[in-house]
Design an enzyme around this catalytic site. Structure first.
Site, PDB file in Angstrom:
ATOM      1  N   ASN A  17      49.876  39.448  42.071  1.00 47.60           N
ATOM      2  CA  ASN A  17      48.953  39.957  41.039  1.00 47.60           C
ATOM      3  C   ASN A  17      49.346  41.344  40.561  1.00 47.60           C
ATOM      4  O   ASN A  17      48.504  42.127  40.124  1.00 47.60           O
ATOM      5  CB  ASN A  17      47.507  39.967  41.552  1.00 47.60           C
ATOM      6  CG  ASN A  17      47.041  38.580  41.963  1.00 47.60           C
ATOM      7  OD1 ASN A  17      47.351  37.602  41.292  1.00 47.60           O
ATOM      8  ND2 ASN A  17      46.326  38.493  43.080  1.00 47.60           N
ATOM      9  N   ARG A  18      50.645  41.653  40.699  1.00 46.72           N
ATOM     10  CA  ARG A  18      51.201  42.906  40.212  1.00 46.72           C
ATOM     11  C   ARG A  18      50.660  44.156  40.927  1.00 46.72           C
ATOM     12  O   ARG A  18      50.831  45.268  40.479  1.00 46.72           O
ATOM     13  CB  ARG A  18      50.967  43.036  38.697  1.00 46.72           C
ATOM     14  CG  ARG A  18      52.056  43.823  37.979  1.00 46.72           C
ATOM     15  CD  ARG A  18      51.711  44.166  36.544  1.00 46.72           C
ATOM     16  NE  ARG A  18      52.445  45.328  36.112  1.00 46.72           N
ATOM     17  CZ  ARG A  18      52.081  46.565  36.359  1.00 46.72           C
ATOM     18  NH1 ARG A  18      50.985  46.807  37.048  1.00 46.72           N
ATOM     19  NH2 ARG A  18      52.819  47.585  35.956  1.00 46.72           N
ATOM     20  N   LEU A  19      50.007  43.966  42.063  1.00 52.51           N
ATOM     21  CA  LEU A  19      49.521  45.120  42.824  1.00 52.51           C
ATOM     22  C   LEU A  19      50.604  45.579  43.797  1.00 52.51           C
ATOM     23  O   LEU A  19      50.423  45.596  45.013  1.00 52.51           O
ATOM     24  CB  LEU A  19      48.230  44.759  43.569  1.00 52.51           C
ATOM     25  CG  LEU A  19      47.021  44.511  42.667  1.00 52.51           C
ATOM     26  CD1 LEU A  19      45.801  44.150  43.511  1.00 52.51           C
ATOM     27  CD2 LEU A  19      46.723  45.730  41.799  1.00 52.51           C
TER      28      LEU A  19
END
Length: 205
Positions: free
Chosen positions: A183-185
Site C-alpha cells: 500500500n505504498r507505506l
C-alpha cells in the site's frame, strides 16, 4: 525471484550507515542475488545536465567511502571533473530494498587504481585500453581491429592500467535505506552527517 516483505524499524538500524549497508549487502550476496554490487551512478555536468548509468561497486568502507572505476575521459569522468558531487542507487528487488547514497567524489590513488585494474580479466583490460569511452565510434570494425592489435602487441606481457582510467571514491554525506511495504507505506530512514557522527531520521513514504 519473488519480493519478500521485510520489516525495518529504528531499533534494527546500526548507528553507523556503513555497517548497515554491509548487513544488507552481505544478505543480498548470501542469497545469491545476481550482481548485488551493481548500482546506478548519477552525475551532472557543470550546467546541471544529469546522466545516469550502471557501475559495479569495488569497495565500501567508512574509511574509503564507495569506490567504483571508469575511464576518466568518459562522460561520467568529464561530469565528475566539472561537478564533484554524485549519487549511487542500489536496488535489491528480492528484498524490496534500495540504498541511496549522495556525496562528494574524488579520485582514488594511482596505487588503488592499479589494484582495481589488475583485478579485471585480461580481455576486459585490453578493451579498456582500446576504447575511448563515450566518444563517437566510426564503425564497430574499427574498435574490434584495435582490440586485435593490442592483443598482438601485448601478447605475453602484463596489461597495465592506462593513465586515462582509474577509480573514484564517493564520500557520502547522506545515505537512505528504503524498505518496500504494501500500500505504498514504504519505510525510509536517512543518515545525515552530524559532526563526527550521523543523525538518523525517518522519512515519510
Amino acid at each position: 525471484m519473488a519480493e519478500r516483505e521485510q520489516e525495518l524499524r529504528r531499533d534494527d538500524l546500526e548507528a553507523d550507515p556503513f555497517r548497515q549497508f554491509d548487513a544488507w549487502f552481505e544478505q543480498a550476496r548470501a542469497e545469491g542475488l545476481p550482481l548485488p554490487q551493481a548500482c546506478a551512478l548519477a552525475t551532472a555536468s557543470h550546467d546541471g545536465r544529469p546522466s545516469a548509468r550502471m557501475v559495479l561497486l569495488k569497495d565500501a568502507s567508512a574509511d574509503g567511502g564507495f569506490v567504483f572505476a571508469t575511464s576518466y575521459i568518459s562522460r561520467k569522468g568529464r561530469d565528475l571533473d566539472e561537478n564533484g558531487r554524485a549519487a549511487l542507487l542500489f536496488y535489491w528487488h528480492a528484498f524490496g530494498r534500495q540504498v541511496r547514497v549522495e556525496g562528494k567524489v574524488e579520485r582514488v590513488s594511482a596505487e588503488e587504481s592499479d589494484s582495481i585494474f589488475l583485478a579485471r580479466p585480461r580481455d576486459s583490460r585490453i578493451s579498456a585500453l582500446a576504447s575511448r569511452q563515450s566518444e563517437r565510434l566510426e564503425t564497430r570494425e574499427v574498435l574490434e581491429a584495435r582490440v586485435r592489435e593490442l592483443e598482438a602487441e601485448l601478447e605475453g606481457q602484463e596489461v597495465e592500467r592506462p593513465e586515462f582510467w582509474g577509480g573514484y571514491r564517493l564520500v557520502p554525506d547522506e545515505l537512505e535505506f528504503w524498505q518496500h511495504r504494501e500500500n505504498r507505506l514504504h519505510i525510509r530512514f536517512i543518515y545525515r552527517r552530524d559532526g563526527d557522527g550521523w543523525r538518523i531520521d525517518e522519512l515519510q513514504p
